[in-house]
Write a protein that holds these residues in place. Structure first.
Motif, PDB file in Angstrom:
ATOM      1  N   ALA A   1       0.726  -1.436  -0.153  1.00 30.13           N
ATOM      2  CA  ALA A   1       0.220  -0.119  -0.367  1.00 30.13           C
ATOM      3  C   ALA A   1       0.989   1.436   0.183  1.00 30.13           C
ATOM      4  N   MET A   2       1.916   1.608   0.806  1.00 31.04           N
ATOM      5  CA  MET A   2       2.757   2.418   0.743  1.00 31.04           C
ATOM      6  C   MET A   2       3.561   2.523  -0.378  1.00 31.04           C
ATOM      7  N   TYR A   3       4.218   1.389  -1.132  1.00 32.74           N
ATOM      8  CA  TYR A   3       4.127   1.928  -2.613  1.00 32.74           C
ATOM      9  C   TYR A   3       3.110   2.395  -3.871  1.00 32.74           C
ATOM     10  N   LEU A   4       2.137   1.489  -3.652  1.00 34.94           N
ATOM     11  CA  LEU A   4       1.537   2.241  -4.596  1.00 34.94           C
ATOM     12  C   LEU A   4       0.563   3.549  -4.482  1.00 34.94           C
ATOM     13  N   ALA A   5       0.723   4.158  -3.208  1.00 36.45           N
ATOM     14  CA  ALA A   5      -0.071   5.149  -2.870  1.00 36.45           C
ATOM     15  C   ALA A   5       1.383   6.398  -2.672  1.00 36.45           C
ATOM     16  N   GLN A   6       2.584   5.737  -2.810  1.00 35.11           N
ATOM     17  CA  GLN A   6       3.893   6.912  -3.198  1.00 35.11           C
ATOM     18  C   GLN A   6       3.325   7.283  -4.275  1.00 35.11           C
ATOM     19  N   GLN A   7       3.453   6.135  -5.180  1.00 33.38           N
ATOM     20  CA  GLN A   7       3.422   6.079  -6.841  1.00 33.38           C
ATOM     21  C   GLN A   7       2.009   6.953  -7.547  1.00 33.38           C
ATOM     22  N   PHE A   8       0.608   6.432  -6.871  1.00 32.08           N
ATOM     23  CA  PHE A   8      -0.163   7.262  -7.250  1.00 32.08           C
ATOM     24  C   PHE A   8      -0.519   9.086  -6.902  1.00 32.08           C
ATOM     25  N   GLU A   9       0.252   8.894  -5.709  1.00 33.01           N
ATOM     26  CA  GLU A   9       0.679  10.374  -5.576  1.00 33.01           C
ATOM     27  C   GLU A   9       1.599  11.184  -6.610  1.00 33.01           C
ATOM     28  N   LYS A  10       2.964  10.256  -6.638  1.00 28.28           N
ATOM     29  CA  LYS A  10       3.688  10.992  -7.594  1.00 28.28           C
ATOM     30  C   LYS A  10       2.935  11.530  -8.983  1.00 28.28           C
ATOM     31  N   ALA A  11       1.870  10.709  -9.247  1.00 24.69           N
ATOM     32  CA  ALA A  11       0.954  10.245 -10.259  1.00 24.69           C
ATOM     33  C   ALA A  11       0.146  11.912 -11.005  1.00 24.69           C
ATOM     34  N   GLY A  12       0.020  12.910  -9.556  1.00 19.98           N
ATOM     35  CA  GLY A  12      -1.259  13.405  -8.876  1.00 19.98           C
ATOM     36  C   GLY A  12      -2.105  13.280  -9.415  1.00 19.98           C
ATOM     37  N   LEU A  13      -2.045  12.052  -8.394  1.00 15.68           N
ATOM     38  CA  LEU A  13      -4.465  11.288  -8.587  1.00 15.68           C
ATOM     39  C   LEU A  13      -4.015  11.818  -7.060  1.00 15.68           C
ATOM     40  N   LYS A  14      -5.423  12.243  -6.698  1.00 13.28           N
ATOM     41  CA  LYS A  14      -5.595  12.837  -5.634  1.00 13.28           C
ATOM     42  C   LYS A  14      -5.956  11.611  -4.189  1.00 13.28           C
ATOM     43  N   THR A  15      -4.867  11.001  -3.219  1.00 15.84           N
ATOM     44  CA  THR A  15      -3.843   9.604  -3.075  1.00 15.84           C
ATOM     45  C   THR A  15      -4.085  10.377  -1.101  1.00 15.84           C
ATOM     46  N   VAL A  16      -5.115   9.162  -0.493  1.00 18.73           N
ATOM     47  CA  VAL A  16      -5.298   9.097   0.689  1.00 18.73           C
ATOM     48  C   VAL A  16      -4.721   7.576   1.400  1.00 18.73           C
ATOM     49  N   TYR A  17      -3.771   7.944   2.281  1.00 16.49           N
ATOM     50  CA  TYR A  17      -3.003   6.883   2.540  1.00 16.49           C
ATOM     51  C   TYR A  17      -1.839   7.484   3.997  1.00 16.49           C
ATOM     52  N   PRO A  18      -2.618   6.747   5.226  1.00 15.22           N
ATOM     53  CA  PRO A  18      -1.490   7.320   6.603  1.00 15.22           C
ATOM     54  C   PRO A  18      -0.353   7.559   6.250  1.00 15.22           C
ATOM     55  N   GLY A  19       0.809   6.534   5.673  1.00 16.41           N
ATOM     56  CA  GLY A  19       1.936   6.428   5.572  1.00 16.41           C
ATOM     57  C   GLY A  19       2.330   7.714   4.914  1.00 16.41           C
ATOM     58  N   LEU A  20       1.395   8.316   4.370  1.00 20.94           N
ATOM     59  CA  LEU A  20       2.233   9.717   3.189  1.00 20.94           C
ATOM     60  C   LEU A  20       2.286  10.703   4.027  1.00 20.94           C
TER      61      LEU A  20
END
Ligand SMILES: *Cc1c(COP(=O)(O)O)cnc(C)c1O
Length: 408
Positions: A270-289
């Protein structure tokens, strides 16, 4: 407030033998139990006969094994399993509150719990005030002389708001209230009782069982409270009867043995995907970010070994896009369009039209639950980079991500 408490070590240290020396404890396949003397039967009914079983709605050997494991995991004196998470939640709250009592609850909680507090408990004269749990001053302002309970989820469903359990427990203690925490999204990572909570609840259906083959629940608390739940005269669990079957508790017990390994992989992915999604410009909510408003609070509560959990949300803008994307991801075998969480495969759903549909539309808007929100329960994928690339393709094909931008 970190502690040396490690739930995985506590589970590992449990040693159960089966009746014939089996490495798994025997499954108790009886609803009722014999007594060699009538006196022992009387003592058991009075709750005084250690090691004697009465009737399986009260307790069974298999359920007691799982009770003990769950109490060890959460660091409480005792626990009581139930047939579902809702079975644990409803009997716990009805044990704590009666006519004229008041609950202060987080407004972003599991849809079923929300519906129970909003629509069902008023029948019994129990009132609930829903608050933004991240604003401690609002929680405190909602407390009245009738309040008995503060209720929240460690990480709330579906918006992943984090409850500051240390701060909430201080308020609860000041006002003589019980702090009840639903820890379903963060087993192993967070041990709420170690942070000051009084009672911890889980839906075992999710991570703890982890194979999406049964529902189940548990209440972890003091011996005194667990005994009160099971009291034959006035215990909510005993009288309402949300009893787990022995076969199910035995199978959940076996899955529990791998929970620590699974949680690490869910969190890693989840951490990996959240970081990648955020980097790609998606509005991502993950407590690890770092961008998550409660990142620091959560980081201070977790056992870092188990990470920030496997739940994340992505807002793709509209319900239509969300549906297109979810259907395509399912077609490409990246996961299932299904509610629930904690499965080995990724699960995704749009909470506004599914798990949180009990919450009226205006209230959904107010709490930031938008139409285009997709909730992901990230699976145990071995190669998460490969998964990301495939998900990204789906996002480009459905117009969630702009292909030309991502290639630039
Ligand atoms: C699923 C869930 C529940 C309800 O549990 P069931 O096992 O479905 O009854 C309660 N709280 C949370 C946070 C959940 O995700």
């Amino acid at each position: 407030m970190k502690t040396d408490f490690n739930p995985a070590d506590r589970i590992q240290d449990l040693q159960y033998f089966g009746e014939f020396g089996g490495v798994n404890p025997s499954i108790s396949d009886s609803s009722t139990y014999t007594f060699l003397s009538a006196k022992t039967m009387f003592d058991t009914f009075e709750g005084n006969a250690e090691g004697c079983y009465l009737y399986s709605r009260h307790s069974s050997p298999s359920n007691l094994y799982l009770d003990k494991a769950m109490a060890s995991m959460e660091g409480t004196e005792a626990a009581n399993v139930a047939a579902s998470g809702m079975g644990a939640i409803t009997s716990t709250l009805l044990q704590l509150c009666g006519n004229g009592d008041h609950i202060v609850s987080s407004r972003t909680i599991y849809g079923g719990t929300y519906a129970f507090l909003k629509n069902f408990t008023p029948r019994f004269g129990i009132k609930t005030t829903f608050v933004d749990i991240t604003r401690i001053e609002m929680v405190e302002a909602a407390i009245t002389s009738e309040t008995k309970v503060i209720y929240c989820e460690t990480v709330s469903n579906p918006l992943l708001e984090v409850a500051d359990i240390v701060a909430l427990s201080k308020i609860a203690k000041q006002h003589g209230l019980k702090l009840v925490v639903d820890n379903t999204f963060s087993p192993m990572s967070v041990a709420p009782v170690k942070l000051g909570a009084d009672i911890v609840i889980h839906s075992l259906t999710k991570y703890i069982n982890g194979s999406s083959d049964t529902v189940g629940g548990v209440t972890c608390a003091s011996r005194e409270f667990i005994d009160s739940l099971k009291n034959v005269n006035n215990g909510a669990s005993m009288l309402l009867g949300p009893t787990m079957d022995s076969f199910r508790s035995a199978s959940i017990m076996k899955n529990l043995r791998t929970l620590h390994i699974r949680m690490k992989q869910h969190s890693h992915n989840a951490m990996y995907l959240a970081q990648q999604f955020e980097k790609a410009g998606l509005k991502t909510v993950y407590p690890g970010l770092k961008s998550h408003p409660s990142h620091e609070t959560y980081a201070s509560m977790i056992n870092p070994e188990y990470g920030f959990g496997g739940m994340m949300t992505v807002d793709v803008g509209s319900l239509d896009k969300a549906n297109d994307l979810m259907e395509l991801m399912q077609q490409r075998n990246l996961g299932y369009l299904a509610v629930s969480l904690g499965f080995y495969k990724t699960l995704f759903s749009a909470p506004g039209t599914s798990t949180s549909s009990e919450i009226p539309l205006e209230e959904q808007k107010e709490m930031g639950l938008s139409d285009g929100l997709i909730r992901f329960s990230i699976g145990l994928d071995n190669d998460i980079e490969r998964t990301y690339l495939m998900m990204r393709e789906c996002m480009e094909e459905t117009g969630v991500l702009d292909k030309s931008l991502s290639e630039a």
